[in-house]
Design an enzyme around this catalytic site. Structure first.
Site, PDB file in Angstrom:
ATOM      1  N   ARG A  16       0.829  -1.206   0.000  1.00 20.84           N
ATOM      2  CA  ARG A  16       0.000   0.000   0.000  1.00 20.84           C
ATOM      3  C   ARG A  16       0.865   1.259   0.000  1.00 20.84           C
ATOM      4  O   ARG A  16       0.561   2.247   0.667  1.00 20.84           O
ATOM      5  CB  ARG A  16      -0.970   0.019   1.201  1.00 20.84           C
ATOM      6  N   SER A  51     -11.265  -0.940   3.366  1.00 23.28           N
ATOM      7  CA  SER A  51     -10.372  -1.299   4.475  1.00 23.28           C
ATOM      8  C   SER A  51      -9.753  -0.035   5.058  1.00 23.28           C
ATOM      9  O   SER A  51      -9.049   0.693   4.364  1.00 23.28           O
ATOM     10  CB  SER A  51      -9.265  -2.232   3.986  1.00 23.28           C
ATOM     11  N   GLU A  90      -4.870   2.733   6.238  1.00 21.79           N
ATOM     12  CA  GLU A  90      -4.682   2.639   4.786  1.00 21.79           C
ATOM     13  C   GLU A  90      -5.284   3.868   4.117  1.00 21.79           C
ATOM     14  O   GLU A  90      -4.834   4.303   3.066  1.00 21.79           O
ATOM     15  CB  GLU A  90      -5.351   1.360   4.277  1.00 21.79           C
TER      16      GLU A  90
END
Length: 345
Positions: free
Chosen positions: A162, A232, A328
């Site tokens: 990420r 998420s 995230e």
């Protein structure tokens, strides 16, 4: 602020109330450059936004929100692969559908990831064992100050979990305008996660995987058109083998995935669930009942509600497992992106 007239509620999938001084939709490189220079002349900050599926507005934004809407998909091929050149404003899931409809497999594990193509390299999006870095060939990057475009190779993108160079060196003042995707014709299925592990690698098709991924995502992830969320919220933590061994010793059913470098990825949703936080609510923000990794706008939540909830979750998980979760989702304040971890500490 009194001069902030443009609502951002419909431009972020959390559906949080936030405002900006101005919102401009840019369908061309020329519009991006012009809007950038106009804002600079006014000494206003600029926020580049795709579909707003991975942002948390924690304050009103004091400048111009620039929507990247550069479209277009072209494809070529040789004996080894298909090559797609995709505008940054294209919807990611629609690209996945387009590739499969044209018999070009390779993106099926990444079905239903929200957002646009231009955002995909920034986060190095991934799901069910596949990451963008495995299929990305290049990223075309616009320097809005100079008005020049440079092609960044996949290696130069410095893709991580990420993470990418676009979160660091190429932040403010740069815009991704297109992405090159390379799909190998020697396709092999990736079946290591979720319900995919039950599929037969000898007979499974890319469409089978696509359908299964869509079913799994729809069963546990709320539709942002119905319930505001950004998917998420936290990254899955990557820990040392020793720490993972301790946790698995205490919790034999703990999901854990060995990484190529010997580290182990744990499931953030499982860690949160062990703290009995599903359904937990602060203000209008809540932990989703089906998937603890997703925070939702339960009832007219504010950015601060989400901040307070995320901070509480981090503290509870750290107390129980000595692991500090990292968001995230990107946090946006009045002048642009801020460090999410620092904000929750």
């Amino acid at each position: 602020m009194s001069n902030q007239r443009s609502s951002l509620k419909h431009l972020n999938t959390f559906a949080l109330p936030a405002y900006a001084s101005n919102v401009i939709s840019a369908g061309s490189v020329e519009t991006l450059i012009a809007a950038w220079h106009e804002s600079k002349a006014k000494r206003q900050p600029v926020l580049l936004l795709g579909e707003g599926s991975n942002v948390l507005f924690i304050k009103n934004f004091s400048g111009t929100v620039l929507l990247n809407r550069i479209m277009g998909i072209t494809s070529t091929e040789d004996s080894a692969a298909w090559y797609l050149h995709v505008g940054a404003g294209e919807n990611w899931h629609q690209l996945v559908c387009h590739s499969l409809q044209n018999n070009m497999p390779g993106l099926e594990n990444l079905a239903l990831i929200p957002g646009c193509v231009g955002s995909a390299p920034i986060q190095n999006i991934g799901a069910y064992g596949v990451e963008l870095k495995q299929v990305c060939e290049y990223v075309d990057l616009l320097d809005m100050d100079k008005g020049t475009i440079q092609r960044i190779s996949a290696e130069e993108c410095q893709f991580g979990y990420r993470d990418s160079i676009f979160k660091h060196r190429y932040g403010n003042g740069f815009a991704i305008v297109s992405v090159g995707i390379k799909l190998m014709k020697s396709w092999t299925p990736t079946l290591g996660y979720g319900d995919l592990i039950h599929m037969d690698p000898l007979t499974v098709t890319a469409t089978d995987i696509f359908n299964s991924v869509c079913t799994m995502r729809r069963s546990k992830l709320p539709d942002p058109m119905v319930t505001g969320n950004a998917g998420s919220f936290f990254k899955n933590p990557v820990v040392s083998a020793a720490i993972a061994e301790e946790i698995v010793h205490c919790y034999p059913n703990a999901p854990h995935y060995l990484q190529p470098d010997g580290s182990v990825k744990l499931a953030a949703g499982w860690l949160i669930d062990q703290c009995s936080l599903k359904g937990y609510q602060i203000g209008g923000a809540a932990v989703h009942q089906q998937q603890a990794l997703v925070l939702i706008n339960q009832s007219e939540a504010t950015g601060q509600d989400v901040i307070h909830l995320a901070r509480y979750i981090r503290q509870q998980v750290a107390q129980r497992f000595s692991i500090w979760l990292e968001p995230e989702v990107r946090f946006i304040a009045d002048n642009g992106e801020v460090n999410a971890v620092e904000h929750l500490s």
